[in-house]
Design a protein around this motif. Structure first.
Motif, PDB file in Angstrom:
ATOM      1  N   VAL A 146     -10.240  32.394 -16.763  1.00 50.91           N
ATOM      2  CA  VAL A 146     -11.420  32.618 -17.022  1.00 50.91           C
ATOM      3  C   VAL A 146     -11.438  33.024 -18.469  1.00 50.91           C
ATOM      4  CG1 VAL A 146     -11.991  33.771 -14.803  1.00 50.91           C
ATOM      5  CG2 VAL A 146     -11.152  35.125 -16.406  1.00 50.91           C
ATOM      6  N   THR A 147     -12.711  32.478 -18.990  1.00 53.09           N
ATOM      7  CA  THR A 147     -13.151  33.450 -20.440  1.00 53.09           C
ATOM      8  C   THR A 147     -13.713  34.422 -20.556  1.00 53.09           C
ATOM      9  OG1 THR A 147     -14.827  31.560 -20.430  1.00 53.09           O
ATOM     10  CG2 THR A 147     -12.917  30.874 -21.401  1.00 53.09           C
ATOM     11  N   GLU A 148     -14.745  34.484 -19.394  1.00 54.79           N
ATOM     12  CA  GLU A 148     -15.572  35.638 -19.241  1.00 54.79           C
ATOM     13  C   GLU A 148     -15.249  36.419 -18.000  1.00 54.79           C
ATOM     14  OE1 GLU A 148     -19.916  35.286 -20.594  1.00 54.79           O
ATOM     15  OE2 GLU A 148     -19.407  33.218 -20.351  1.00 54.79           O
ATOM     16  N   SER A 149     -14.634  37.371 -17.812  1.00 49.61           N
ATOM     17  CA  SER A 149     -13.950  38.141 -16.714  1.00 49.61           C
ATOM     18  C   SER A 149     -15.190  38.831 -15.890  1.00 49.61           C
ATOM     19  CB  SER A 149     -12.923  39.151 -17.164  1.00 49.61           C
ATOM     20  OG  SER A 149     -13.447  40.160 -17.805  1.00 49.61           O
ATOM     21  N   THR A 150     -16.395  38.987 -16.455  1.00 49.81           N
ATOM     22  CA  THR A 150     -17.349  39.719 -15.707  1.00 49.81           C
ATOM     23  C   THR A 150     -18.183  38.804 -14.742  1.00 49.81           C
ATOM     24  OG1 THR A 150     -19.043  39.788 -17.487  1.00 49.81           O
ATOM     25  CG2 THR A 150     -17.512  41.556 -17.650  1.00 49.81           C
ATOM     26  N   LEU A 151     -17.701  37.352 -14.903  1.00 54.30           N
ATOM     27  CA  LEU A 151     -18.840  36.583 -14.233  1.00 54.30           C
ATOM     28  C   LEU A 151     -18.473  36.366 -12.835  1.00 54.30           C
ATOM     29  CD1 LEU A 151     -21.107  34.435 -14.428  1.00 54.30           C
ATOM     30  CD2 LEU A 151     -19.474  32.857 -15.330  1.00 54.30           C
ATOM     31  N   TYR A 152     -17.118  36.345 -12.640  1.00 58.23           N
ATOM     32  CA  TYR A 152     -16.836  35.847 -11.396  1.00 58.23           C
ATOM     33  C   TYR A 152     -16.722  36.763  -9.986  1.00 58.23           C
ATOM     34  CZ  TYR A 152     -16.061  31.930 -14.398  1.00 58.23           C
ATOM     35  OH  TYR A 152     -16.256  31.185 -15.395  1.00 58.23           O
ATOM     36  N   GLY A 153     -16.638  38.126 -10.203  1.00 56.24           N
ATOM     37  CA  GLY A 153     -16.517  38.871  -9.029  1.00 56.24           C
ATOM     38  C   GLY A 153     -17.621  38.611  -8.026  1.00 56.24           C
ATOM     39  N   PHE A 321      -4.090  40.666 -20.486  1.00 57.94           N
ATOM     40  CA  PHE A 321      -5.452  40.383 -20.029  1.00 57.94           C
ATOM     41  C   PHE A 321      -5.444  39.616 -18.719  1.00 57.94           C
ATOM     42  CE2 PHE A 321      -3.648  36.759 -22.523  1.00 57.94           C
ATOM     43  CZ  PHE A 321      -4.429  35.608 -21.833  1.00 57.94           C
ATOM     44  N   ASP A 322      -6.278  39.818 -18.156  1.00 64.91           N
ATOM     45  CA  ASP A 322      -6.829  39.074 -17.059  1.00 64.91           C
ATOM     46  C   ASP A 322      -6.830  37.600 -17.096  1.00 64.91           C
ATOM     47  OD1 ASP A 322      -9.314  39.863 -17.959  1.00 64.91           O
ATOM     48  OD2 ASP A 322     -10.179  39.430 -16.591  1.00 64.91           O
ATOM     49  N   HIS A 323      -6.273  36.814 -16.252  1.00 59.93           N
ATOM     50  CA  HIS A 323      -6.326  35.543 -16.637  1.00 59.93           C
ATOM     51  C   HIS A 323      -6.280  34.514 -15.542  1.00 59.93           C
ATOM     52  CE1 HIS A 323      -5.075  31.585 -18.529  1.00 59.93           C
ATOM     53  NE2 HIS A 323      -4.079  31.356 -17.832  1.00 59.93           N
ATOM     54  N   GLN A 324      -5.664  34.603 -14.359  1.00 56.65           N
ATOM     55  CA  GLN A 324      -5.809  33.737 -13.279  1.00 56.65           C
ATOM     56  C   GLN A 324      -6.604  34.348 -12.276  1.00 56.65           C
ATOM     57  OE1 GLN A 324      -5.100  30.625 -12.042  1.00 56.65           O
ATOM     58  NE2 GLN A 324      -3.666  30.669 -10.304  1.00 56.65           N
ATOM     59  N   PRO A 431       3.373  37.994 -10.790  1.00 55.48           N
ATOM     60  CA  PRO A 431       2.529  36.730 -10.534  1.00 55.48           C
ATOM     61  C   PRO A 431       2.049  36.444 -12.111  1.00 55.48           C
ATOM     62  CG  PRO A 431       1.066  38.510  -9.762  1.00 55.48           C
ATOM     63  CD  PRO A 431       2.385  39.143 -10.044  1.00 55.48           C
ATOM     64  N   ARG A 432       1.784  34.984 -12.251  1.00 54.12           N
ATOM     65  CA  ARG A 432       1.741  34.519 -13.539  1.00 54.12           C
ATOM     66  C   ARG A 432       1.210  32.977 -13.667  1.00 54.12           C
ATOM     67  NH1 ARG A 432       5.860  31.613 -17.582  1.00 54.12           N
ATOM     68  NH2 ARG A 432       4.645  31.673 -19.647  1.00 54.12           N
ATOM     69  N   VAL A 433       0.370  32.426 -14.346  1.00 55.27           N
ATOM     70  CA  VAL A 433       0.287  31.097 -14.682  1.00 55.27           C
ATOM     71  C   VAL A 433       0.330  31.189 -15.931  1.00 55.27           C
ATOM     72  CG1 VAL A 433      -2.222  31.182 -14.492  1.00 55.27           C
ATOM     73  CG2 VAL A 433      -0.939  29.019 -14.188  1.00 55.27           C
ATOM     74  N   GLY A 434       1.246  30.141 -16.719  1.00 58.01           N
ATOM     75  CA  GLY A 434       1.607  29.903 -18.049  1.00 58.01           C
ATOM     76  C   GLY A 434       0.433  29.031 -18.633  1.00 58.01           C
ATOM     77  N   LEU A 435      -0.582  28.571 -18.018  1.00 54.17           N
ATOM     78  CA  LEU A 435      -1.543  27.847 -18.858  1.00 54.17           C
ATOM     79  C   LEU A 435      -2.917  27.928 -18.318  1.00 54.17           C
ATOM     80  CD1 LEU A 435      -2.500  25.913 -16.051  1.00 54.17           C
ATOM     81  CD2 LEU A 435      -0.205  24.728 -16.549  1.00 54.17           C
ATOM     82  N   TRP A 436      -3.897  27.260 -19.203  1.00 49.85           N
ATOM     83  CA  TRP A 436      -5.217  27.405 -19.236  1.00 49.85           C
ATOM     84  C   TRP A 436      -5.629  26.200 -18.315  1.00 49.85           C
ATOM     85  CZ3 TRP A 436      -8.425  31.376 -19.849  1.00 49.85           C
ATOM     86  CH2 TRP A 436      -8.285  32.503 -20.955  1.00 49.85           C
ATOM     87  N   TYR A 437      -6.635  26.009 -17.467  1.00 53.43           N
ATOM     88  CA  TYR A 437      -7.117  24.893 -16.729  1.00 53.43           C
ATOM     89  C   TYR A 437      -8.580  25.067 -16.546  1.00 53.43           C
ATOM     90  CZ  TYR A 437      -6.458  27.782 -12.588  1.00 53.43           C
ATOM     91  OH  TYR A 437      -6.556  28.769 -11.521  1.00 53.43           O
TER      92      TYR A 437
END
Length: 437
Positions: A146-153, A321-324, A431-437
């Protein structure tokens, strides 16, 4: 007769979202990469992420990268640019690493809405439609970075794997890690691209949150896209162990200081290490580069071993930061896919803002960590500890990135089973994902 799900890439647009958007005078359709309409779709994606207008060469490159994805767009045919989408989304079938295994998942990307068409329900229609499409395709989980963390919840997604940005002042580093006896070599970018794909596939099953390498990402990390603007700036280094096997790959670029040549910055594009020796050797190489005073690495784990190899811990600045983000659509299938840290019986009362995963489920975990799941109505639930939560909180704890007890203290999860659930959902690997997609 049991309905056989249509594969994700072959599904048409979601009917409920189609009706909603049609009532607002907007067209909603899939846009195959081979379709002439792809040009307007990819231009909208570029604009949505504040990039410049795409050239014909860049569009051709993007067409190839997106050929294996389900692309959907919203179009305003009453506007001056009816061929350019005012909303976009992409998805494709992938695989998510979970504690003890993997689970099929629908990866989502390219979520944009034109600034001129905000507050018209486009984002809601796109995301709800894609979640329902992933569910209808028989995939237990939807996922995105995510680029905008407030959108998806509001659509049932939760932050399930965080990432760290490391900025290391190499002038303060005194190497205190191991000294591997393998060798490092520069390699060409095409060879590095192939190694990225090979090593990623060999290592991704170790870390909850990691995913199958998305189409085109090997080229992204090595600058080998035909339309890459600065691909030649990327340098590639491999590590071979003492037996001659390639165990690690590093790609990076150099940004010179504007005034002082010895204060440059090395920016890591990707670092994949199959062994501890490869990890140590590649990081030491970075930290000892000539004319470099800083190393900048994004999408690192929040518990990177390098922080314990540099002598002065304060040489590294760490930003988390929050990512996946994950969204569970099939609770039994998702819970059965992972293993657990402790035995127990939990009665899960799950709510879902879209109604897809709402229900009561009995999770039973054996001494070996294997979990079985059944509908509570079909099971004997006496003696089971209880947990009341939404799919948002269930996704948050699913990979072990946060404990149910923590969410309980935050008022997000309730019930008698908080302590036991925390032991059950715990993971030995962050947990981790090392890329943007």
């Amino acid at each position: 007769m049991t309905e056989i799900p249509i594969p994700l890439l072959q599904r048409d647009v979601d009917e409920a979202s189609h009706r909603t958007l049609s009532e607002r005078g907007l067209a909603y359709r899939t846009v195959p990469a081979a379709d002439p309409g792809f040009d307007g779709w990819i231009q909208a994606v570029a604009r949505g992420f504040q990039d410049g207008e795409r050239s014909a060469e860049q569009i051709a490159g993007a067409r190839g990268r997106n050929s294996g994805r389900r692309l959907t767009g919203v179009f305003d045919e009453s506007g001056p640019l009816p061929e350019v989408a005012v909303g976009t989304i992409a998805s494709w079938p992938s695989e998510l690493t979970v504690p003890g295994g993997t689970v099929p998942a629908g990866a989502i990307s390219a979520v944009t809405v034109a600034q001129t068409h905000r507050r018209r329900g486009i984002a809601r229609a796109l995301l709800e439609g894609e979640v329902r499409t992933v569910a209808a395709a028989g995939l237990p989980i939807a996922m995105l970075t995510v680029t905008e963390s407030t959108l998806y919840g509001r659509y049932g997604f939760a932050s399930a794997a965080s990432a760290a940005i490391l900025d290391i002042d190499t002038r303060r580093v005194r190497w205190s890690g191991p000294a591997p006896d393998g060798r490092l070599d520069f390699i060409d970018r095409a060879s590095a691209r192939d190694l990225v794909a090979t090593l990623h596939d060999r290592t991704r099953h170790r870390t909850p949150g990691d995913i199958a390498l998305p189409p085109g990402h090997g080229d992204r990390f090595t600058g080998t896209d035909p339309d890459a603007k600065d691909g030649g700036d990327i340098r590639c280094v491999q590590y071979r162990d003492a037996a001659g096997e390639v165990r690690g790959i590093l790609t990076y670029s150099l940004a010179p200081h504007e005034r002082d040549i010895v204060k440059g910055t090395a920016k890591v594009t990707i670092l994949i290490a199959e062994t501890d020796d490869a990890y140590a050797a590649l990081w030491r190489f970075l930290l000892e580069l000539d004319l470099v005073a800083h190393v900048h690495a994004e999408l690192c784990s929040v518990d990177e071993p390098i922080l314990w190899m540099i002598g002065d811990r304060r040489a590294a600045s760490v930003t988390v930061f929050d990512h996946q983000y994950l969204r569970i659509v099939d609770v039994p299938a998702a819970l059965r896919a992972r293993t657990y840290g402790a035995p127990g019986r939990l009665l899960l009362r799950v709510s879902d803002p879209l109604g897809i995963a709402t229900g009561e489920y009995l999770l039973t975990v054996d001494d070996d960590g294997t979990g079985t799941v059944s509908a509570a109505a079909d099971a004997e639930t006496s003696g089971a500890e209880e947990l009341e939560l939404s799919v948002v909180e269930l996704a948050a704890v699913y990979l072990g990135g946060v404990s149910p007890a923590t969410l309980g203290r935050a008022g997000r999860v309730h019930g008698t089973g908080l302590a036991r659930a925390s032991r059950m959902f715990a993971s030995t690997t962050v947990p981790r994902v090392g890329l943007w997609y």
